[in-house]
Structure formats: structure tokens, C-alpha cells
Design an enzyme around this catalytic site. Structure first.
Site, short mmCIF file in Angstrom:
data_model
loop_
_atom_site.label_atom_id
_atom_site.label_comp_id
_atom_site.label_asym_id
_atom_site.label_seq_id
_atom_site.Cartn_x
_atom_site.Cartn_y
_atom_site.Cartn_z
N ASN A 65 4.14 -1.24 4.27
CA ASN A 65 2.83 -1.10 3.63
C ASN A 65 2.48 -2.29 2.72
O ASN A 65 1.33 -2.43 2.29
CB ASN A 65 2.71 0.21 2.84
N ASP A 76 -0.32 10.89 7.43
CA ASP A 76 -1.11 9.81 8.01
C ASP A 76 -2.59 10.21 8.14
O ASP A 76 -2.89 11.37 8.39
CB ASP A 76 -0.53 9.46 9.39
#
Ligand code: FPP
Length: 261
Positions: free
Chosen positions: A75, A27
Site C-alpha cells: 500500500n 476490500d
């Protein structure tokens, strides 16, 4: 992914030097780029370089399975251009790095929903899995179009179909039955899950398999992740005592009248 590693079970839950299976939530690519005034894509591109480093380090330290969260089923909510960039990066990664991974005896696998991926991408994933299927040094699992709830939903559908067709007695279902219909049933559960960027969430990653995983959250943004960060996470893991629902080592020794009670 099933059960816990043999080594962990055999010594009653003491910590281990090297985790058998490490999973990483990579991330912070976007924040890394924004902080430098660069487009988010540049963060993802540098993220792939950090992934290459992580694979090399995992092989060096003797990790058996490395799973990386490359694209989640959530996503798809990102702008179309960023989705296309991430798809392109996976293709590039497989095309450019596959030969080297194969040379280094790394087996490549993928977890996640495949049916809805573009045929060329699906083909590349299948080619990578097929080419490297007999490799033994390490397994690299790319979680792509992956969401744990989606994985569990697909697994439950499969069990329900078997029950309806009469092959499966619902009363015979155990946790192993459920593990056996997940995307990589032959791999061990993760021992250690690392998330970079300072966020402290699982974000729908390996929900079932993470039941007894240790978590390490690092403030570093993924493109900057290097050997020192990996070492820091492994050192934190070594200092954890894994009890798997049992008692700790001192209590266990005390209970059997051993030393140190
Ligand atoms: C999180 O950063 C990262 C991702 C959504 C994808 C991870 C992808 C890579 C490391 C590169 C692609 C690799 C392959 C093999 C496809 P973010 O964009 O959420 O960062 P932010 O939270 O700072 O915005």
C-alpha cells in the site's frame, strides 16, 4: 500462527459451526466512495465503521481470533495523501476504540513490519498490545504494514542467523519451526478467510498460515459489510467439508466398514 484448531483436528476434519480464526481482506473502500462521488478517504472512514461492526459480530458469535488486513506492505505505492489518511485512521481507531475494546475483554495484536513505522504509531500499537495483553474474550489482530512475503523473509533471516551462530541445525527445521518465527506464532491458523468487493485474490495475506483455510469471496464493498454478510460467510463455511489433505467423511466411514459406506 500455528497448526489447525484443536477442535478441527479432534474430529477428523468435519466442518465446524464457528471458525476459531477468521481473517478478513477488507476490500472496496475506494470503489464505494467513487460510486458515490466521494473522496476515497470517505470510503476508508466508513471502512473503519464496518470494522467496528465486524469486531462486535465476531465477539457475539464466539470467534476467538479476528485478523483484519488494514495496510499492506504494497500500500506504500498509493498516493502520499492516501497513505497519510490510512495511518491517521489507524491512530484514530486505536485512540478512540481502545478503551471500548479493553472493556469488552478484547486483546489487540498487530502483525507486520514495525521498525519502519513512525515512532508515534509504533508506540500506539505497543500501548494497545500492552494494555489488552491479559484479555481473553477475543483477539483482534490488525495486519498493518503487513505482507506475507515480508513476514516470511524476516522469519527466514532469523532462522539463517540462528543456523550461522550454531544454535540451529538446518536438518532439524520443520514446518513448526517456521511457524514459530512468524509474527504471531501463538495464534491458530485462519480457518476462514473472507474477501469483500468481489476480487478473488490473497494479495500477499497470510500465505503460510492460509494453507488449509476456507475462502469466501463476497461481492459487497467493505463499507457496506454488515451482520447479514458475516452470517452469509459463516454459513458458507459451515457447509464446507475440511479434509486437511485426508479423505472425506463418507470415505473414512467406508474404509473402517462403518455405516454410510
Ligand atoms: C481496501 O480498499 C482497503 C484498504 C487498503 C485498507 C483497509 C482499511 C480500512 C478498512 C480502514 C482503515 C482501518 C484501520 C484500522 C487502519 P481499497 O482502497 O483498495 O478499495 P478499492 O479496491 O475499491 O480501491
Amino acid at each position: 500462527m500455528t497448526g489447525t484448531s484443536q477442535a478441527v483436528q479432534s474430529d477428523g476434519g468435519l466442518s465446524h459451526d464457528v471458525p476459531r480464526h477468521v481473517a478478513i481482506i477488507m476490500d472496496g473502500n475506494g470503489r464505494w466512495a467513487t460510486a458515490r462521488g466521494l473522496p476515497r478517504f470517505e470510503g476508508h472512514r466508513r471502512g473503519v465503521e464496518a470494522l467496528r461492526r465486524a469486531v462486535r459480530i465476531a465477539g457475539d458469535v464466539g470467534i476467538d481470533v479476528l485478523t483484519v488486513y488494514a495496510f499492506s506492505s504494497e500500500n506504500w505505492k498509493r498516493p502520499q495523501s492516501e497513505i497519510a489518511e490510512l495511518m491517521g485512521l489507524l491512530k484514530l481507531f486505536v485512540r478512540r476504540d481502545l478503551a471500548e475494546l479493553h472493556r469488552n475483554n478484547v486483546r489487540v495484536r498487530s502483525i507486520g513490519e514495525r521498525q519502519t513505522l513512525a515512532p508515534d504509531l509504533r508506540g500506539l500499537i505497543e500501548e494497545a498490545e500492552h494494555l489488552t495483553r491479559a484479555n481473553t474474550k477475543m483477539t483482534l489482530v490488525i495486519a498493518f504494514n503487513y505482507g506475507a512475503r515480508d513476514e516470511l523473509t524476516r522469519a527466514m533471516r532469523q532462522l539463517a542467523r540462528s543456523a550461522l551462530s550454531g544454535g540451529l541445525d538446518p536438518e532439524s527445521i520443520t514446518d513448526q519451526t517456521i511457524s514459530s518465527v512468524l509474527d504471531a506464532p501463538d495464534l491458530p491458523d485462519p480457518d476462514l478467510i473472507i474477501r469483500t468487493s468481489g476480487e478473488q485474490r490473497l494479495s500477499n495475506f497470510l500465505l503460510w498460515q492460509a494453507a488449509y483455510a476456507e475462502f469466501v469471496f463476497l461481492p459487497v464493498l467493505w463499507p457496506d459489510f454488515d451482520r447479514a454478510h458475516f452470517d452469509e460467510a459463516l454459513a458458507a463455511y459451515r457447509n464446507r467439508e475440511r479434509r486437511f489433505g485426508g479423505v472425506d467423511r463418507e470415505e473414512k466411514l467406508a474404509a473402517v466398514g462403518g455405516a454410510g459406506g
